[in-house]
Design a protein around this motif. Structure first.
Motif, PDB file in Angstrom:
ATOM      1  N   GLN A   5      -5.980  -4.690  -5.486  1.00 34.29           N
ATOM      2  CA  GLN A   5      -6.739  -3.567  -6.038  1.00 34.29           C
ATOM      3  C   GLN A   5      -7.800  -4.087  -6.983  1.00 34.29           C
ATOM      4  OE1 GLN A   5      -3.411  -0.951  -7.397  1.00 34.29           O
ATOM      5  NE2 GLN A   5      -4.449   0.547  -6.103  1.00 34.29           N
ATOM      6  N   ASN A  42      -4.480  -5.963   0.228  1.00 35.08           N
ATOM      7  CA  ASN A  42      -3.990  -4.894  -0.635  1.00 35.08           C
ATOM      8  C   ASN A  42      -4.268  -5.163  -2.119  1.00 35.08           C
ATOM      9  OD1 ASN A  42      -2.006  -7.004  -0.101  1.00 35.08           O
ATOM     10  ND2 ASN A  42      -0.677  -5.877  -1.484  1.00 35.08           N
ATOM     11  N   TYR A 102      -8.730  -0.751  -2.739  1.00 33.58           N
ATOM     12  CA  TYR A 102      -8.177  -1.918  -2.064  1.00 33.58           C
ATOM     13  C   TYR A 102      -9.313  -2.732  -1.456  1.00 33.58           C
ATOM     14  CZ  TYR A 102      -3.652   0.449  -2.294  1.00 33.58           C
ATOM     15  OH  TYR A 102      -2.508   1.065  -2.721  1.00 33.58           O
ATOM     16  N   LYS A 113       2.334   1.661  -3.458  1.00 34.30           N
ATOM     17  CA  LYS A 113       1.315   2.006  -4.450  1.00 34.30           C
ATOM     18  C   LYS A 113       0.884   3.463  -4.351  1.00 34.30           C
ATOM     19  CE  LYS A 113      -0.518  -2.551  -5.474  1.00 34.30           C
ATOM     20  NZ  LYS A 113      -1.490  -3.581  -5.151  1.00 34.30           N
ATOM     21  N   SER A 114       1.116   4.085  -3.200  1.00 36.90           N
ATOM     22  CA  SER A 114       0.756   5.504  -3.070  1.00 36.90           C
ATOM     23  C   SER A 114       1.609   6.371  -4.000  1.00 36.90           C
ATOM     24  CB  SER A 114       0.897   5.964  -1.615  1.00 36.90           C
ATOM     25  OG  SER A 114       2.253   6.044  -1.237  1.00 36.90           O
ATOM     26  N   VAL A 158       0.839  -1.201   0.000  1.00 37.73           N
ATOM     27  CA  VAL A 158       0.000   0.000   0.000  1.00 37.73           C
ATOM     28  C   VAL A 158       0.876   1.255   0.000  1.00 37.73           C
ATOM     29  CG1 VAL A 158      -1.683   1.323   1.351  1.00 37.73           C
ATOM     30  CG2 VAL A 158      -2.001  -1.133   1.023  1.00 37.73           C
ATOM     31  N   GLU A 181     -10.574  -1.717   1.913  1.00 41.43           N
ATOM     32  CA  GLU A 181     -11.374  -0.493   2.003  1.00 41.43           C
ATOM     33  C   GLU A 181     -12.864  -0.747   1.759  1.00 41.43           C
ATOM     34  OE1 GLU A 181      -8.292   2.871   0.310  1.00 41.43           O
ATOM     35  OE2 GLU A 181      -9.283   1.582  -1.162  1.00 41.43           O
TER      36      GLU A 181
END
Length: 198
Positions: free
Chosen positions: A192, A190, A146, A136-137, A133, A149
């Motif tokens: 996506q 994590n 994700y 990936k930011s 994560v 989330e």
């Protein structure tokens, strides 16, 4: 060196170029492969080849390149019978990454995450959800979310294009049911995915 400037943090270019030359590595930068960020192989003629995906952000590219160089060096030092991601590789990877874990190469917010990860590096940075994560930011913006989330019961498209419904969290992964078949799949937190409006 000018080619690597496009893919690596500036201060990592010279030392990584030196490592590639020292170990006589042919580096090939390729289109994205869904199953891996990079790989190493020893060619039949004894030369070494590393391929890295071109779409990686500079920090993930650096980590992936050092990961693959560590395979080469660990096999040379300890023999071909070691486990690919065993203790010898972990030790080698740690030693090669240490000089790069500096604030003039990595952003300050990544350094504590990387320090924790490199106490015992995983076979893939994607299996360490916190590190994945954080890295990936630094990727370009995307409309994906994700798994962790999403609300339980959310419907989403997985990487294969199949529709799933998010279930409960097991120890580390989320239990998700494929809509058409009813089969249960486990997703890393994590992962996506594309959320579907119901």
């Amino acid at each position: 060196m000018s080619v690597l400037d496009k893919y690596l943090p500036h201060l990592a270019v010279a030392p990584l170029t030196a490592l590639l030359e020292q170990y006589h590595v042919h580096l090939k930068i390729v289109d994205e492969r869904k199953t891996r960020h990079g790989d190493y192989r020893k060619n039949p003629d004894g030369s070494h080849a590393i391929t890295i995906n071109a779409n990686l952000n500079t920090y993930r590219f650096l980590i992936t390149l050092v990961h693959e160089i560590a395979h080469l060096v660990a096999f040379q030092k300890y023999g071909r019978l070691i486990k690919p991601h065993g203790a010898e590789w972990k030790h080698t990877f740690q030693q090669f990454m240490l000089p790069f874990l500096r604030p003039d190469i990595f952003p300050n917010d990544l350094l504590p995450v990387l320090a924790r990860h490199f106490k015992s590096p995983k076979a893939s940075s994607d299996t360490d959800a916190m590190m994945s994560v954080a890295l990936k930011s630094y990727d370009p913006e995307t409309d994906k979310s994700y798994i962790f989330e999403l609300q339980q019961g959310s419907i989403f498209l997985g990487p294969s294009g199949k529709k799933f419904q998010k279930g409960n969290k097991l120890r580390k992964r989320y239990r998700c049911v494929e809509i058409i078949s009813g089969k249960v799949y486990l997703f890393q937190p994590n992962a996506q995915v594309e959320v579907l409006k119901v």
